[in-house]
Design a protein around this motif. Structure first.
Motif, PDB file in Angstrom:
ATOM      1  N   UNK A 611      43.885 -10.611 -58.139  1.00 26.52           N
ATOM      2  CA  UNK A 611      43.629 -11.752 -57.260  1.00 26.52           C
ATOM      3  C   UNK A 611      44.823 -12.001 -56.344  1.00 26.52           C
ATOM      4  N   UNK A 612      44.518 -12.321 -55.104  1.00 31.86           N
ATOM      5  CA  UNK A 612      45.551 -12.646 -54.113  1.00 31.86           C
ATOM      6  C   UNK A 612      45.687 -14.151 -54.066  1.00 31.86           C
ATOM      7  N   UNK A 613      46.817 -14.672 -54.558  1.00 32.63           N
ATOM      8  CA  UNK A 613      46.975 -16.106 -54.745  1.00 32.63           C
ATOM      9  C   UNK A 613      47.418 -16.831 -53.491  1.00 32.63           C
ATOM     10  N   UNK A 614      47.929 -16.081 -52.520  1.00 31.40           N
ATOM     11  CA  UNK A 614      48.471 -16.757 -51.339  1.00 31.40           C
ATOM     12  C   UNK A 614      47.379 -17.251 -50.403  1.00 31.40           C
ATOM     13  N   UNK A 615      46.203 -16.680 -50.506  1.00 30.89           N
ATOM     14  CA  UNK A 615      45.140 -17.085 -49.581  1.00 30.89           C
ATOM     15  C   UNK A 615      43.773 -16.910 -50.231  1.00 30.89           C
ATOM     16  N   UNK A 616      42.987 -17.965 -50.205  1.00 31.71           N
ATOM     17  CA  UNK A 616      41.585 -17.921 -50.590  1.00 31.71           C
ATOM     18  C   UNK A 616      40.802 -18.726 -49.563  1.00 31.71           C
ATOM     19  N   UNK A 617      39.493 -18.548 -49.556  1.00 29.37           N
ATOM     20  CA  UNK A 617      38.677 -19.204 -48.543  1.00 29.37           C
ATOM     21  C   UNK A 617      37.658 -20.117 -49.210  1.00 29.37           C
ATOM     22  N   UNK A 618      37.650 -21.374 -48.765  1.00 32.35           N
ATOM     23  CA  UNK A 618      36.682 -22.360 -49.253  1.00 32.35           C
ATOM     24  C   UNK A 618      35.704 -22.659 -48.132  1.00 32.35           C
ATOM     25  N   UNK A 619      34.443 -22.276 -48.360  1.00 32.95           N
ATOM     26  CA  UNK A 619      33.402 -22.520 -47.367  1.00 32.95           C
ATOM     27  C   UNK A 619      32.640 -23.772 -47.781  1.00 32.95           C
ATOM     28  N   UNK A 620      32.567 -24.720 -46.829  1.00 29.31           N
ATOM     29  CA  UNK A 620      31.981 -26.024 -47.162  1.00 29.31           C
ATOM     30  C   UNK A 620      30.864 -26.366 -46.191  1.00 29.31           C
ATOM     31  N   UNK A 621      29.737 -26.780 -46.765  1.00 32.81           N
ATOM     32  CA  UNK A 621      28.605 -27.260 -45.966  1.00 32.81           C
ATOM     33  C   UNK A 621      28.944 -28.653 -45.454  1.00 32.81           C
ATOM     34  N   UNK A 622      28.879 -28.775 -44.112  1.00 30.35           N
ATOM     35  CA  UNK A 622      29.233 -30.056 -43.515  1.00 30.35           C
ATOM     36  C   UNK A 622      27.998 -30.900 -43.230  1.00 30.35           C
ATOM     37  N   UNK A 623      27.165 -30.442 -42.382  1.00 32.68           N
ATOM     38  CA  UNK A 623      25.978 -31.201 -42.023  1.00 32.68           C
ATOM     39  C   UNK A 623      25.015 -30.282 -41.296  1.00 32.68           C
ATOM     40  N   UNK A 624      23.847 -30.791 -41.061  1.00 32.09           N
ATOM     41  CA  UNK A 624      22.843 -30.045 -40.321  1.00 32.09           C
ATOM     42  C   UNK A 624      22.920 -30.420 -38.845  1.00 32.09           C
ATOM     43  N   UNK A 625      22.772 -29.428 -37.978  1.00 31.31           N
ATOM     44  CA  UNK A 625      22.847 -29.691 -36.544  1.00 31.31           C
ATOM     45  C   UNK A 625      21.758 -30.659 -36.102  1.00 31.31           C
ATOM     46  N   UNK A 626      21.975 -31.289 -34.952  1.00 31.34           N
ATOM     47  CA  UNK A 626      21.035 -32.302 -34.489  1.00 31.34           C
ATOM     48  C   UNK A 626      19.649 -31.736 -34.230  1.00 31.34           C
ATOM     49  N   UNK A 627      19.591 -30.525 -33.763  1.00 35.24           N
ATOM     50  CA  UNK A 627      18.285 -29.939 -33.502  1.00 35.24           C
ATOM     51  C   UNK A 627      17.658 -29.318 -34.748  1.00 35.24           C
ATOM     52  N   UNK A 628      18.345 -29.452 -35.911  1.00 34.96           N
ATOM     53  CA  UNK A 628      17.832 -28.983 -37.204  1.00 34.96           C
ATOM     54  C   UNK A 628      17.571 -27.478 -37.213  1.00 34.96           C
ATOM     55  N   UNK A 650      45.272 -30.634 -55.608  1.00 39.97           N
ATOM     56  CA  UNK A 650      44.015 -29.903 -55.784  1.00 39.97           C
ATOM     57  C   UNK A 650      42.985 -30.414 -54.772  1.00 39.97           C
ATOM     58  N   UNK A 651      42.078 -29.541 -54.401  1.00 39.94           N
ATOM     59  CA  UNK A 651      41.051 -29.888 -53.423  1.00 39.94           C
ATOM     60  C   UNK A 651      39.767 -30.216 -54.167  1.00 39.94           C
ATOM     61  N   UNK A 652      39.265 -31.422 -53.965  1.00 40.73           N
ATOM     62  CA  UNK A 652      38.025 -31.831 -54.627  1.00 40.73           C
ATOM     63  C   UNK A 652      36.854 -31.052 -54.045  1.00 40.73           C
ATOM     64  N   UNK A 653      35.953 -30.672 -54.922  1.00 40.45           N
ATOM     65  CA  UNK A 653      34.796 -29.888 -54.513  1.00 40.45           C
ATOM     66  C   UNK A 653      33.624 -30.792 -54.183  1.00 40.45           C
ATOM     67  N   UNK A 654      32.752 -30.279 -53.307  1.00 39.60           N
ATOM     68  CA  UNK A 654      31.536 -30.972 -52.938  1.00 39.60           C
ATOM     69  C   UNK A 654      30.345 -30.066 -53.195  1.00 39.60           C
ATOM     70  N   UNK A 655      29.160 -30.649 -53.049  1.00 38.08           N
ATOM     71  CA  UNK A 655      27.940 -29.897 -53.281  1.00 38.08           C
ATOM     72  C   UNK A 655      27.883 -28.660 -52.396  1.00 38.08           C
ATOM     73  N   UNK A 656      27.503 -27.530 -53.021  1.00 36.46           N
ATOM     74  CA  UNK A 656      27.274 -26.252 -52.342  1.00 36.46           C
ATOM     75  C   UNK A 656      28.548 -25.616 -51.808  1.00 36.46           C
ATOM     76  N   UNK A 657      29.729 -26.049 -52.264  1.00 31.84           N
ATOM     77  CA  UNK A 657      30.968 -25.373 -51.887  1.00 31.84           C
ATOM     78  C   UNK A 657      30.982 -23.963 -52.442  1.00 31.84           C
ATOM     79  N   UNK A 658      31.587 -23.055 -51.676  1.00 28.84           N
ATOM     80  CA  UNK A 658      31.709 -21.664 -52.113  1.00 28.84           C
ATOM     81  C   UNK A 658      33.167 -21.244 -51.974  1.00 28.84           C
ATOM     82  N   UNK A 659      33.756 -20.823 -53.081  1.00 33.58           N
ATOM     83  CA  UNK A 659      35.145 -20.381 -53.112  1.00 33.58           C
ATOM     84  C   UNK A 659      35.182 -18.865 -53.222  1.00 33.58           C
TER      85      UNK A 659
END
Length: 908
Positions: A611-628, A650-659
């Motif tokens: 594992x590379x500890x210096x960098x990881x990526x957290x992908x977070x669902x923000x919202x749905x676009x206005x045009x859906x 530490x970074x708190x997690x939210x629904x559907x977060x992907x690490x």
């Protein structure tokens, strides 16, 4: 003198018996005297006077004249059996009847299980009334020893030898016994009498009404009402069991309720029948059915005024699981319509409701959910359900690492599944078992009723996996016997089934698919459905709960994730996060309360070594676009090392977060190459990304003096795979070309069968994966010829080769010593010249380094670019000669080129 008198008397007896026309009466006393003689003397006298000894002694020839009462045997009316019945299988009608409610008491008269036997030699009660044809056994002892079997005459008298007749008919057996003993004592001084009952008389009774086999029956005088019912085969399907009456001389003697005998053991009305009695079975008048949580659900016959309480008592009482506050009583009203009433059986008023004909009482079961309990599952020694108590904590449920947990338990990750509302929605609390056992308040949390504590194995481990597979096999083979010893049930069927479930991500119901699966016998679908049913009921079924130590981390969490997905909605975000990359168990995990990145990494079993500890990526669902039309996702780079060390928050997690955890650049667990042949230190070497072939040669100590550097062979796995794919494509094209030629009308010099045979032979060829290199330039340090090494590369340096080989369409393929003065033509002559089907215009030379040299039009001359040691002259086949199968040239070229490399490798 006495013996002579007795013998004369018995001789007279036999003489009288042998002349029936004389009409002489034979008294019982004379017959008893005959029985006192020895067996041999009886036979001699009977033979002498021509009399059948069995007429005196009975059918078996013994001296006991007691005969069992003969009763009419009961024969079933229909005795034919179908072939299916003989094989032990039920008919369609029997299967349909099995589903119908059974009437209570009718099984008592079942012919298949009845143990009834006619009354023969049972003990006679003292109140038995004697009558004609009854016999008494009288034994005299004392001054005179004699034994008599005496029968009561039709006038009711009993004649004892040497005594006056006694009138005993109508007396009770006890009174007759006392009378006989008294007369013997008075008439014979010093002699006493012992009286017992002999053969009893036979009486005729008539069984009428709704008996199964009504009619006149000859039965023993001791036969009671129940015994007479057995003789008649019981009552019919509509016969009453509770209003059976006995009529004597036109008057009713008694009324018998069989339920009193079956339910209470009361046989007070089970009277003895007398000669001429009529046993009448009327039709039943009313009956009601009891269903559900009752000890004995069935149809019960009713009497007038009986209540729900009486019906429950006849049914054996309620089961402990019966829900008494909401029983239903289905009735038929005066308009012939069915109505339903809800009864609270905990109240006296509802239990005293009168039951009518056709009523159905249904009792439902209480909920299987237990309020004050907690569940322990997973990598523990004793999974199961335990009683909850006020103030109970995790350390109260798991008290010791060594005695309560398995050795493979993950002490850094456990979850408490808690119900949050009456709808059964759940939330997840993540804890560390190690910290909880050290009484850390943040982890040693208080438990609530119905909590589930899940303990997981380290990484992807499980415990005694074969036990789970054995259980699944047994369940499947019990469901469908044809699956026994099916090879598809071998191995880890649980893992295969779970992988299929994850791919489908759907719930299965074994009961709904059972019939279809039985027809197709699809083992994979059956095992998948069985495992899904097990996972669905995993934490509710005690049997399934015992197998949780055999489940992996992802399998234990599967029903929890399914529940979280089902309880999510537009207003309630799904409480699931995921992790991928270099963690031990990547996948989806339940989002615990207040969980951060560090908790998600612990849930995934921790980081791997790469594992590379210096960098990881957290992908977070923000919202749905206005045009859906799309979803907005934010990607954030985080430093895992700082979070785990506590240097950053530490970074708190939210629904559907992907690490996503990246691998360390240029990291490989195993990257090895080999160097063989004429080097100073041949062998296998571990390399790092970026090392070259020149570096490998230097690490191996360089080439030896005998090394044929120009002929070095370098192979690579990726090239071998590409060559294999290329050959496969060429072979498919060859087969298609052969098929096209076979369908064409053009003449062919070879048959399609021969062509396909050659194609199949080429299909056996295994490519080497040789990469042409210039080892001399690499050794000299020329960077243009140096190459980067990859995992699995192989360098073979052969010995010096001073020969030239000739292969292909020549008379004799051979190898000759290298002579610089000889050209290609001379070497071909040394091989016997070319064959007829050789292609003279396409002769080429394969160098020792694997390169191909095609001479110019003057290639027969010796030039600077001519033959060198280790070269191989190849004479290809004329493709025009082979019916223009041009692909042959490509395949044979690959074949010859690899042949040279293989020959060089084998020559080491």
């Amino acid at each position: 003198m006495l013996k002579f008198v007795q013998l004369s008397f018995l001789t007279l007896l036999i003489a009288c018996l042998s002349v029936p026309a004389a009409g002489q009466a034979i008294s019982p006393a004379m017959l008893e005297q005959f029985k006192q003689l020895p067996r041999a003397e009886q036979e001699r006298l009977a033979k002498q006077y021509g009399y059948d000894l069995s007429a005196l002694t009975g059918k078996n020839g013994t001296t006991d004249n007691t005969k069992p009462a003969e009763t009419e045997p009961l024969q079933p009316r229909h005795t034919e059996q179908t072939e299916i019945e003989k094989n032990g299988e039920k008919t369609a009608e029997e299967k349909l009847n099995d589903k119908k409610p059974k009437r209570f008491g009718m099984s008592l008269f079942s012919e298949k299980i009845s143990t009834f036997a006619p009354v023969n030699n049972m003990p006679v009660p003292d109140d038995y009334i004697l009558g004609p044809e009854d016999s008494l056994q009288v034994q005299l002892y004392g001054k005179q020893n004699s034994e008599y079997n005496l029968q009561i005459n039709r006038d009711g008298s009993l004649t004892i030898p040497e005594l006056a007749p006694l009138n005993v008919a109508g007396l009770r057996f006890s009174a007759a016994r006392e009378l006989i003993q008294q007369r013997v004592t008075q008439a014979m001084i010093g002699t006493n009498a012992a009286v017992s009952m002999g053969t009893m008389r036979t009486i005729n009774v008539f069984i009428a009404g709704e008996a199964k086999n009504p009619g006149m029956y000859a039965v023993s005088a001791l036969t009671s009402v129940t015994q007479a019912l057995f003789v008649a085969g019981g009552v019919s399907d509509i016969g009453s069991l509770r209003n059976i009456s006995v009529k004597r001389s036109g008057k009713q003697v008694t009324q018998f309720d069989l339920y009193q005998l079956l339910l209470k053991g009361d046989n007070s009305n089970d009277v003895k029948l007398q000669h001429g009695d009529v046993l009448f079975v009327p039709p039943l008048q009313a009956q009601a059915e009891v269903q559900g949580e009752i000890l004995r659900p069935a149809l019960y016959e009713l009497k007038s005024g009986e209540t729900v309480d009486t019906l429950i008592a006849m049914s054996g009482g309620l089961k402990p699981s019966a829900f008494v506050r909401a029983a239903t009583l289905e009735s038929i009203d005066s308009k012939n319509l069915r109505t339903m009433t809800t009864l609270d059986l905990s109240t006296v008023a509802d239990r005293n409701v009168v039951v009518k004909n056709g009523d159905i009482l249904r009792l439902s079961s209480i909920s299987s959910r237990v309020e004050n309990q907690v569940t322990l599952a997973g990598a523990v020694v004793r999974p199961g359900k335990y009683a909850w108590k006020q103030g109970m904590k995790v350390s109260d449920l798991v008290q010791n690492i060594w005695s309560d947990l398995l050795l493979s338990s993950d002490l850094d990750y456990a979850v408490v599944v808690r119900e949050t509302n009456n709808q059964g929605d759940i939330s997840i609390l993540q804890i560390s078992l190690a910290a909880a056992l050290e009484n850390n308040p943040a982890d040693n949390i208080s438990l609530a009723p119905r909590d589930k504590l899940l303990v997981f194995h380290v990484a992807g481990q499980s415990y005694q996996r074969d036990l789970l597979n054995k259980y699944l096999r047994e369940q499947l083979t019990d469901t469908i016997k044809e699956l026994h010893d099916n090879p598809a049930l071998a191995g880890d069927i649980a893992s295969r089934s779970f992988d299929a479930l994850k791919d489908e991500n759907r719930l299965l119901d074994l009961n709904n698919e059972k019939l279809e699966l039985q027809q197709t016998l699809n083992v994979d679908e059956l095992s998948k459905a069985r495992l899904m049913h097990m996972l669905t009921e995993l934490y509710a079924n005690a049997e399934y709960l015992a197998y949780t130590p055999q489940l992996t981390r992802t399998e234990l969490l599967f029903p929890i994730l399914q529940k979280l997905k089902l309880q999510s909605s537009n207003q309630k975000m799904i409480r699931i996060v995921s992790v991928s990359g270099d963690v031990k168990v990547p996948g989806e995990y339940p989002l615990a309360e207040n969980a951060g990145v560090s908790e998600l990494i612990a849930a995934a079993g921790g980081l791997t070594a790469s594992s590379y500890l210096a960098r990881a990526e957290l992908s977070r669902y923000q919202q749905q676009a206005k045009d859906a039309s799309q979803i907005i996702v934010e990607h954030q780079n985080i430093n895992i090392a700082d979070i785990l060390s506590g240097n950053s928050a530490d970074i708190s997690l939210q629904s559907r977060d992907r690490l996503n955890i990246f691998s360390t650049p240029q990291w490989s667990v195993a990257r090895k190459v080999s160097i063989e042949g004429e080097v100073r230190f041949p062998g296998e070497y571990s390399i790092l990304k970026g090392e070259t072939l020149q570096d490998l040669i230097i690490r191996a100590g360089g080439f030896t003096e005998d090394a044929f550097v120009f002929g070095a062979i370098f192979t690579r796995e990726q090239i071998r795979q590409r060559e294999q794919e290329q050959v496969a494509r060429l072979l498919e094209q060859l087969k298609a070309d052969v098929a096209t030629r076979a369908l064409s009308s053009q003449p062919s010099s070879i048959t399609p069968v021969d062509a396909l045979t050659m194609v199949n032979e080429l299909g056996k060829y295994q490519p080497v994966g040789r990469l042409v290199i210039n080892a001399e330039q690499i050794q000299a340090g020329n960077p243009e010829y140096n190459i980067m090494l990859e995992d699995g590369d192989r360098l073979v340096v052969p010995r010096k080769n001073r020969s030239v080989s000739i292969i292909g369409e020549v008379q004799v393929a051979s190898t000759h010593r290298y002579d610089a003065s000889l050209n290609v033509e001379r070497y071909l002559q040394l091989a016997g010249g070319m064959r007829k089907r050789a292609d003279e215009d396409r002769v080429y030379v394969i160098r020792a380094d694997g390169s191909v040299y095609v001479p110019s039009s003057s290639w027969f001359a010796v030039t600077a670019d001519g033959l060198q040691p280790g070269d191989t002259i190849v004479v290809p086949v004329d493709t025009e000669y082979k019916d223009s199968l041009t692909l042959w040239a490509q395949v044979t070229q690959i074949f010859y080129q690899s042949f040279v490399a293989i020959a060089a490798l084998k020559g080491l």
